[in-house]
Design a protein around this motif. Sequence first.
Motif, PDB file in Angstrom:
ATOM      1  N   ARG A 165      30.453  21.182 -17.586  1.00  0.00           N
ATOM      2  CA  ARG A 165      29.498  22.121 -18.155  1.00  0.00           C
ATOM      3  C   ARG A 165      29.191  21.804 -19.620  1.00  0.00           C
ATOM      4  O   ARG A 165      30.084  21.521 -20.410  1.00  0.00           O
ATOM      5  N   ILE A 166      27.898  21.857 -19.961  1.00  0.00           N
ATOM      6  CA  ILE A 166      27.433  21.703 -21.338  1.00  0.00           C
ATOM      7  C   ILE A 166      26.747  23.013 -21.709  1.00  0.00           C
ATOM      8  O   ILE A 166      25.772  23.406 -21.077  1.00  0.00           O
ATOM      9  N   THR A 167      27.258  23.689 -22.725  1.00  0.00           N
ATOM     10  CA  THR A 167      26.784  25.009 -23.114  1.00  0.00           C
ATOM     11  C   THR A 167      25.975  24.907 -24.408  1.00  0.00           C
ATOM     12  O   THR A 167      26.499  24.502 -25.441  1.00  0.00           O
ATOM     13  N   PHE A 168      24.693  25.260 -24.330  1.00  0.00           N
ATOM     14  CA  PHE A 168      23.797  25.187 -25.489  1.00  0.00           C
ATOM     15  C   PHE A 168      23.778  26.537 -26.204  1.00  0.00           C
ATOM     16  O   PHE A 168      23.642  27.591 -25.565  1.00  0.00           O
ATOM     17  N   MET A 169      23.881  26.479 -27.544  1.00  0.00           N
ATOM     18  CA  MET A 169      23.975  27.704 -28.327  1.00  0.00           C
ATOM     19  C   MET A 169      23.180  27.605 -29.617  1.00  0.00           C
ATOM     20  O   MET A 169      22.879  26.516 -30.087  1.00  0.00           O
ATOM     21  N   LYS A 170      22.904  28.773 -30.176  1.00  0.00           N
ATOM     22  CA  LYS A 170      22.354  28.882 -31.525  1.00  0.00           C
ATOM     23  C   LYS A 170      23.396  29.624 -32.364  1.00  0.00           C
ATOM     24  O   LYS A 170      23.783  30.750 -32.044  1.00  0.00           O
ATOM     25  N   ALA A 171      23.861  28.982 -33.440  1.00  0.00           N
ATOM     26  CA  ALA A 171      24.830  29.617 -34.327  1.00  0.00           C
ATOM     27  C   ALA A 171      24.129  30.695 -35.143  1.00  0.00           C
ATOM     28  O   ALA A 171      23.202  30.412 -35.902  1.00  0.00           O
ATOM     29  N   LEU A 172      24.563  31.930 -34.982  1.00  0.00           N
ATOM     30  CA  LEU A 172      23.950  33.060 -35.674  1.00  0.00           C
ATOM     31  C   LEU A 172      24.579  33.302 -37.041  1.00  0.00           C
ATOM     32  O   LEU A 172      23.906  33.756 -37.968  1.00  0.00           O
TER      33      LEU A 172
END
Length: 643
Positions: free
Chosen positions: A251-258
Amino acid sequence: MFKTIGVLAHVDAGKTTFSEQLLFHTESIKMRGRVDHKDAFLDNHELERARGITIFAEQGRIHYQGDTYTLIDTPGHVDFSPEMERAIRVMDYAILIVSAVDGIEGHTETVWQLLRKNNVPTFIFLNKMDRDGANIEAVLTAMRKDFSENIVFLEKGYADTSVKEWLAERDEELLELFLDEKLTNELVLMTLQKKIANEQTFICMAGSALKDIGVLTFFEQLAALTVTKFDIAAPFQAEVFKIRHDEGQQRITFMKALQGNLNVRDTFTFGESTEKVTEIHYYNGAKFEITQQVVAGEIFAVKGLTQAEIGDIVGALRKSEPFELIPTLQAKVVYNGNLHMKDVRQKFRLLNAEEPSLRAIWHEKFQEIHVHVMGVIQLEVLVNIAKERFDLTISFEDPKILYMETIATTVTGYGHFEPLKHYAEVHLLMEPAQRGNGIRFVNACHADDLSVGHMRLIEQHLFEREHHGLLTGSALTDVKFTLLTGRAHNMHTEGGDFREATFRALRQGLEQAENVLLEPYYNFKMKASIDFIGRMMNDVQQANGIFEAPEMIEDTVVLVGKVPVATFMNYSTTFAAYTNGKGLLTLKFAGYDVCHNRDAVIEQIAYNKNADPEYTSSSIFCAKGKGYSVPWDEAEAAMHCLK
């Protein structure tokens, strides 16, 4: 400074071509690709290149004048709009591409409303100005009417005299400075930055992505007029907006650091398990580079996290707001290969993690998989993905409308589960909730009656799955559950007992209630020549829809209203035919409401509430060492908590 910029449009407005030019001009790619040449940088999946449409939201990285931009190219086809909506959640600013030839199209309005709902400041690029039929003034007029009167068109840049005049007309201090010829470019810049960020101004420019006219000038203005600010010192939080799996199914989890920062080997707790970030990637198209740390404002992907789901706020133990675009159709998976259907189910679990709107459902009794979809194009893509990734040859039955059920009366449901050496009793008040509220839970049980752990178990069981209604077996929604009381046994209550009692209480309550069948509805907007007003109104009435008084604008008419999805889902083809392709039809999911042909649907589905293997409305009691069943209409009198 880190900025996340989304590119959005109705299908075929030129969105991917625009992104390609932008990446080339900022030296993020060395060669420009084209959608029709099947070599676009961000349409890197074979399915996208074969079909010539964007299916997956992909990102490119741009370094420009000391700032780092993540450009997210989103799908423009309505069948893949949930992917677009998830990307919107992590955008700092958006670029809406509108064709200067076709103007506002159906999906353009949906995109605009989503951007406003999510408070994403928006720039507009009028594309295809080089084409025959392009009419910038007409499109601007339509956008100022339908979108916002605060759309400001830039001929050259934000320092244009026309821009200064526009600002001065709306601010007395700026007006005074303008009249004294003291309104500086610096003050104009600061004022626009603030107004754009607050969605009080929407900058618009024109050009041609295919001919590379105006793209770089547009981006130069966007770069100057956008600012972001993030708290790097705060505890780390990031929103998950995309999940993919590599060739090894990792699994590759894409995120935006808030906020805050993240390092490789940082750990996160999900429920009872703790997971460690093993890698951090910056993606640019299909390629990536590895980094050891990311900070607030950045878009990135990690390996090592298997429990985080799309919509989760990692580091905050919460989810973001529910998504608005949800499927209204469901289809059964057809597979005739050698694998057991439970093995096929595992493959769909991977797809479900990547596309949660699928909500792949396993029906144990029939050994079937059903998926929720936006339309038939999505089903065709799923067939290709299953073959390409898992070597599965599948097909789908024709999609059917996704119905739901609720109640119209308030009841108390009683459930008791007491076979030998087991014990649990649950009393649930069930009330109709406001349409669109889903399932709600309130705990009114006294601590003397049940332990906190058992109360939480009951709540957990109400939310752990979609519960079947009595009319068609469709998912129950818009019900408020209040836990009134319950009982456990110090020696005999075991794991699973409260699930049995909770489900029986729910079902027993439904037996008493007035059950209501719901179906999905569209909010529609039709715009066409006034010659077609009679046909338009008649078609809506025939489709069991409702509409407001028609709005006449010169030689055109606008009709808005609400109509069942079941009767209108294929209407776009009919509408295009009789308006010769010159009409505008916008369909937007309007939620669920009372089904217009309840009896016919119930008869067609032929659900037998007494043969559902997962539910029963009866309760189990114990006497003389043996369990016995009490039917739902006698259960209340037998409850222990009432004695």
